[in-house]
Design a protein around this motif. Structure first.
Motif, PDB file in Angstrom:
ATOM      1  N   ALA A   1       0.824  -1.215   0.000  1.00 14.27           N
ATOM      2  CA  ALA A   1       0.000   0.000   0.000  1.00 14.27           C
ATOM      3  C   ALA A   1       0.856   1.262   0.000  1.00 14.27           C
ATOM      4  CB  ALA A   1      -0.936  -0.006   1.212  1.00 14.27           C
ATOM      5  N   SER A   2       2.091   1.129   0.480  1.00 16.04           N
ATOM      6  CA  SER A   2       2.944   2.323   0.542  1.00 16.04           C
ATOM      7  C   SER A   2       3.665   2.609  -0.772  1.00 16.04           C
ATOM      8  CB  SER A   2       3.963   2.187   1.677  1.00 16.04           C
ATOM      9  OG  SER A   2       4.836   1.114   1.416  1.00 16.04           O
ATOM     10  N   ILE A   3       3.476   1.736  -1.747  1.00 11.75           N
ATOM     11  CA  ILE A   3       4.072   1.989  -3.060  1.00 11.75           C
ATOM     12  C   ILE A   3       3.341   3.116  -3.790  1.00 11.75           C
ATOM     13  CG2 ILE A   3       4.277   0.982  -5.372  1.00 11.75           C
ATOM     14  CD1 ILE A   3       5.037  -1.625  -4.077  1.00 11.75           C
ATOM     15  N   PHE A   4       2.060   3.313  -3.413  1.00  6.23           N
ATOM     16  CA  PHE A   4       1.219   4.238  -4.182  1.00  6.23           C
ATOM     17  C   PHE A   4       1.015   5.558  -3.458  1.00  6.23           C
ATOM     18  CE2 PHE A   4       0.035  -0.130  -5.176  1.00  6.23           C
ATOM     19  CZ  PHE A   4       0.299  -0.132  -6.531  1.00  6.23           C
ATOM     20  N   ASN A   5       0.787   6.599  -4.265  1.00 11.22           N
ATOM     21  CA  ASN A   5       0.421   7.886  -3.675  1.00 11.22           C
ATOM     22  C   ASN A   5      -1.096   7.981  -3.569  1.00 11.22           C
ATOM     23  OD1 ASN A   5      -0.541   8.934  -6.264  1.00 11.22           O
ATOM     24  ND2 ASN A   5       1.630   9.018  -6.821  1.00 11.22           N
ATOM     25  N   GLU A   6      -1.576   8.968  -2.822  1.00  9.15           N
ATOM     26  CA  GLU A   6      -3.022   9.116  -2.672  1.00  9.15           C
ATOM     27  C   GLU A   6      -3.600  10.017  -3.761  1.00  9.15           C
ATOM     28  OE1 GLU A   6      -2.637  11.255   1.412  1.00  9.15           O
ATOM     29  OE2 GLU A   6      -4.330  12.188   0.425  1.00  9.15           O
ATOM     30  N   SER A   7      -2.754  10.691  -4.503  1.00 10.15           N
ATOM     31  CA  SER A   7      -3.193  11.492  -5.641  1.00 10.15           C
ATOM     32  C   SER A   7      -2.020  11.654  -6.592  1.00 10.15           C
ATOM     33  CB  SER A   7      -3.664  12.874  -5.168  1.00 10.15           C
ATOM     34  OG  SER A   7      -3.672  13.782  -6.258  1.00 10.15           O
ATOM     35  N   VAL A   8      -2.247  11.428  -7.863  1.00 11.92           N
ATOM     36  CA  VAL A   8      -1.145  11.554  -8.818  1.00 11.92           C
ATOM     37  C   VAL A   8      -0.608  12.982  -8.855  1.00 11.92           C
ATOM     38  CG1 VAL A   8      -1.852   9.646 -10.283  1.00 11.92           C
ATOM     39  CG2 VAL A   8      -2.722  11.938 -10.753  1.00 11.92           C
ATOM     40  N   TYR A   9      -1.406  13.930  -8.392  1.00 14.85           N
ATOM     41  CA  TYR A   9      -0.954  15.328  -8.403  1.00 14.85           C
ATOM     42  C   TYR A   9       0.053  15.601  -7.294  1.00 14.85           C
ATOM     43  CZ  TYR A   9      -4.817  16.033 -11.563  1.00 14.85           C
ATOM     44  OH  TYR A   9      -5.649  15.950 -12.628  1.00 14.85           O
ATOM     45  N   TYR A  10       0.003  14.782  -6.241  1.00 18.47           N
ATOM     46  CA  TYR A  10       0.882  14.981  -5.082  1.00 18.47           C
ATOM     47  C   TYR A  10       1.617  13.679  -4.802  1.00 18.47           C
ATOM     48  CZ  TYR A  10      -2.043  19.021  -4.997  1.00 18.47           C
ATOM     49  OH  TYR A  10      -2.696  20.159  -5.385  1.00 18.47           O
TER      50      TYR A  10
END
Lengths: 310, 317
Positions: free
Chosen positions: A160-169
Motif C-alpha cells: 500500500a505504501s508503493i502508491f500515492n493518494e493522488s497523482v498530483y501529489y
C-alpha cells in the motif's frame, strides 16, 4: 485505458509511465477536498453505521491503478471497492495531506500512481519487489474479511505504501491516507468532532513489548512506538489536531509533550525529528517515519557487515 | 534604537551538524575567529534556520503581499514584528503549494563515515531515468546577530566576516562551506507591533529555539520555567542539547523548541522584543528565542480558513 492500468503490468515494476493521465481525477479530487455539508451528512448517519470498516480500507484501492473515483471499477480482486466513505472522513483525510481546492500537478515529470520517496528521492517501487507481485499483494490485502485484521494488515502493508493518494501529489501515501481515513471514521462514529481529536504517542512499555495498537485508530506502528488519532487521549502524551483538517503535521508534531525516541538510534531519530518539523502533509510525514526507520535499519546492517569484513 | 542584522548564507557543501538548525554557538565560533576582541565579547548570534531557496509568497500576517520566484533565496523587507519570523519556522509556510513543498523543505541525506549529513541541494523529479528533467534547489541558512551589551557597536558585521563561514563537523574535509547571500539591518524599535497592542487580547508564546533549564557550562545558572509562561496540559517536552567550546562538550537540559505556551505577563510588546534578543542561559548563542502571537490567530493559516469556511457553511466537524 492506459498501460499501467493493466494490473499484470504492475507486477513487472516498470518505471511509472507518464501516459497515466486520469482525466477525471481532477474533478473527483476537487469534490473530495471541498467541505461536506452537514445536513447531507446527518441524514445519512444512520445508513453510515451499516457501512463496514472493510469498505473504508478498500475505498481507494483504485488509485493503485491511477484511476479517479468516477472512472474506477466497482470491484477489485473479487471484492467491492470505491464505495463512498461515511461522515466526510475521506474528504477530511485528504485535507490533512494535500492542498485544498483544484489539484495541480506539483511534480512536473511524475504523473503516476507510484509514490515518490522523501527518503530516497526515487519512486517507492525501486525499493524492491513485493512478495507475490503487486497485484497479488494488493488482492490479499483487500480480501481480508475481518475489520480488525484488515486494520492490522494495512499497518503492516508494504504494497500500500508503493502508491500515492493522488497523482498530483506524488509524495503522499495511499497507505497512510487510508489509515487516517479509517481513524477519522471510527472517531466520528464514536461521536467526536474533528476539533476534539488528538495525536497520541503509544510507547512500548519495554524493549520486549510491542506498542499498543488500537483497532482503526492507530495510524502508524514501529517496534518501539505507535501513533494514534483519538478523541480519548487519557493520560497519554497527546497534541490536539486543531479546529479543522489541514496540512498541519509539523504544527501538531512539534506540540506533542513527548516525542517517541529510540535510545539506540538517537542520531537517526534526531534527523527524522528535524525533518518532521518541516513536513506539512500528514500521509507524507507518517510514510517518512516508516521509511526512514527501514532505511536506517538497512544502513546499520550494511555498515555492520562492512565492518566485520575488515 | 535596537539593531539586529539579518544574514542569509548559501550552503555550498554538505552539512554535518545539528539537524534542527545550525546552532548559534557554531555560528558564533565561526564569526569570533574573524572579528576583534571587543566584537567577540559583545556579539550575540541566533540559531541558523534552514530555508529552501524555492518559490513562495507572503502569508497574510506579513506587511508585504504577493510572492516571488526563489522567494527563499533572499531577505525580505521587515516592517512589522511578524515579518521578523518569515523564515524562522521550520515548516516554512510561505512555500508555494503548487510545488512539492515537503520535498523542498526536507534535506537530502548523505552518509559520511556512518554519520548522516545534509546535502546542500535537493534534487527531485525522477532521478534515475530522466536526469535532464531534474531540478536542483539550494538551501540557505537564516540567522541574525546583535550587540548584547546595550549598544549597537558590534553590528553590522562586515560582509567579509560573514562570507565563507564554515559550519558543522568535518570542516577540515571541506564540509559545511557557506557563502554570504544577503544581509540587512533592522531596528526593532521602529517595527509595527499593532497585533500585540490590543489590551483585550490573549497571547501565546511559541519557542523558536530551545530554552535552557540546566547547563554544565561553568558558572551557568539553572533556570526554572519563567513565571510568565502558562504551559498547556500535558506539560513541556524536554530535549538534551550541548554547547561545544574549545573542544569541551557541555551538556544542556532544554525545553524543546516548537512548543507553544500561554503568555501570562503584563507587557506583550516588551516581551516580544526580548524574545527576539532571546532570554535565559546561553541566550547569546541562540537559545531562548521566542515569538508572541494572539491566541485567535492560528499558527497554520490554512487550518483557520478551512475552519472558517465550515463554520459559515453551518457544518461543524
Amino acid at each position: 485505458m492506459t498501460g499501467a492500468g493493466d494490473p499484470d503490468e504492475l507486477d513487472e515494476l516498470q518505471p511509472p509511465s507518464t501516459e497515466i493521465r486520469p482525466v477525471t481525477e481532477q474533478e473527483a479530487n476537487a469534490g473530495e477536498a471541498s467541505s461536506p455539508t452537514a445536513d447531507a451528512e446527518s441524514a445519512s448517519v444512520k445508513a453510515d453505521d451499516d457501512v463496514s470498516m472493510l469498505s473504508v480500507y478498500r475505498h481507494d484501492v483504485h488509485k493503485s491503478r491511477g484511476r479517479s473515483h468516477e472512472d474506477a471499477a466497482a470491484e477489485f480482486a473479487g471484492v467491492p471497492v470505491n464505495e463512498p466513505v461515511p461522515l466526510g472522513a475521506d474528504a477530511d483525510a485528504a485535507l490533512l495531506s494535500r492542498p485544498r481546492g483544484e489539484p495541480a500537478q506539483s511534480v512536473k515529470n511524475h504523473i503516476s500512481p507510484f509514490r515518490l520517496s522523501l527518503v530516497t528521492g526515487e519512486t517507492a517501487t525501486s525499493a524492491g519487489r513485493v512478495d507475490g507481485g503487486i497485484r497479488g499483494a494488493l488482492a490479499e490485502l483487500v480480501q481480508i474479511e475481518d475489520p480488525v485484521e484488515m486494520h492490522a494488515a494495512w499497518l503492516e502493508s508494504a504494497v500500500a505504501s508503493i502508491f500515492n493518494e493522488s497523482v498530483y501529489y506524488p509524495y503522499t501515501s495511499l497507505k497512510f491516507h487510508t489509515l487516517l481515513t479509517a481513524a477519522l471514521v471510527d472517531n466520528y462514529r464514536a461521536g467526536y468532532g474533528f476539533d476534539e481529536l488528538y495525536l497520541v504517542v503509544d510507547q512500548s512499555e519495554d524493549a520486549e513489548a510491542d506498542p499498543r495498537v488500537v483497532p482503526h485508530r492507530t495510524v502508524l506502528v514501529l517496534p518501539s512506538f505507535a501513533l494514534r488519532i483519538t478523541g480519548e487521549p487519557g493520560e497519554r502524551s497527546a497534541a490536539r489536531l486543531g479546529a479543522a483538517p489541514a496540512m498541519s503535521w509539523a504544527d501538531v508534531w512539534t506540540r506533542l509533550p513527548e516525542h517517541p525516541f529510540d535510545g539506540d538510534d538517537e542520531r537517526m531519530w534526531r534527523v527524522v525529528d528535524a525533518q518532521l518539523r518541516r513536513i506539512r502533509s500528514w500521509s507524507t510525514a507518517l510514510q517518512f517515519i516508516e521509511e526512514s526507520y527501514g532505511w536506517w535499519q538497512a544502513l546499520q546492517r550494511s555498515s555492520r557487515l562492512g565492518g566485520g569484513e575488515q | 534604537m535596537t539593531v539586529i542584522q539579518q544574514v542569509l548564507l548559501e550552503l555550498d557543501e554538505d552539512y554535518l551538524g545539528r539537524p534542527y538548525y545550525v546552532s548559534g554557538n557554531a555560528l558564533y565560533q565561526a564569526i569570533a575567529r574573524r572579528v576583534d576582541a571587543s566584537t567577540r565579547r559583545s556579539v550575540a548570534v541566533s540559531n541558523g534556520v534552514f530555508v529552501p531557496g524555492e518559490h513562495g509568497e507572503y502569508l497574510d500576517e506579513h506587511s508585504q503581499s504577493g510572492g516571488a520566484p526563489y522567494f527563499g533565496a533572499g531577505l525580505r523587507p521587515v516592517e512589522s514584528y511578524e515579518d521578523l519570523f518569515l523564515f524562522r519556522s521550520a515548516a516554512q509556510r510561505w512555500l508555494s503549494s503548487s510545488r512539492p513543498r515537503d520535498a523542498h523543505n526536507t534535506h537530502d541525506l548523505r552518509v559520511h563515515g556512518g554519520r548522516v549529513a545534509f546535502a546542500p541541494t535537493v534534487r527531485f523529479g525522477l532521478p534515475s531515468e530522466s536526469r535532464n528533467s531534474k531540478r536542483t534547489m539550494t538551501w540557505y541558512v537564516h540567522f541574525y546577530v546583535h550587540d548584547d551589551t546595550g549598544s549597537n557597536d558590534a553590528v553590522p558585521l562586515d560582509e567579509d566576516v560573514l562570507d565563507g563561514l564554515r559550519l558543522g563537523g568535518a570542516r577540515n574535509y571541506g564540509l559545511g562551506e557557506t557563502s554570504l547571500k544577503d544581509t540587512q539591518t533592522v531596528d526593532l524599535d521602529a517595527l509595527d507591533y499593532s497585533t500585540l497592542e490590543d489590551a483585550e487580547e490573549s497571547f501565546e508564546l511559541e519557542l523558536v529555539s530551545p530554552y535552557v533549564t540546566a547547563s554544565e557550562y561553568p558558572g551557568a545558572d539553572d533556570q526554572s520555567v519563567p513565571w510568565w509562561w502558562t504551559p498547556r496540559p500535558g506539560g513541556l517536552r524536554r530535549r538534551e542539547e550541548r554547547l561545544v567550546e574549545d573542544g569541551e562538550v557541555y551538556e544542556l537540559q532544554t525545553i524543546d523548541h516548537g512548543q507553544v505556551v500561554g503568555y501570562g505577563g503584563p507587557d506583550p510588546v516588551g516581551t516580544a522584543k526580548s524574545g527576539v534578543l532571546r532570554v535565559g542561559t546561553h541566550a547569546r548563542f541562540g537559545f531562548g528565542e521566542f515569538r508572541l502571537r494572539s491566541v485567535s490567530t492560528d499558527r497554520v493559516p490554512e487550518r483557520a480558513s478551512i475552519a472558517a469556511a465550515r463554520e459559515s457553511a453551518g457544518g461543524e466537524r
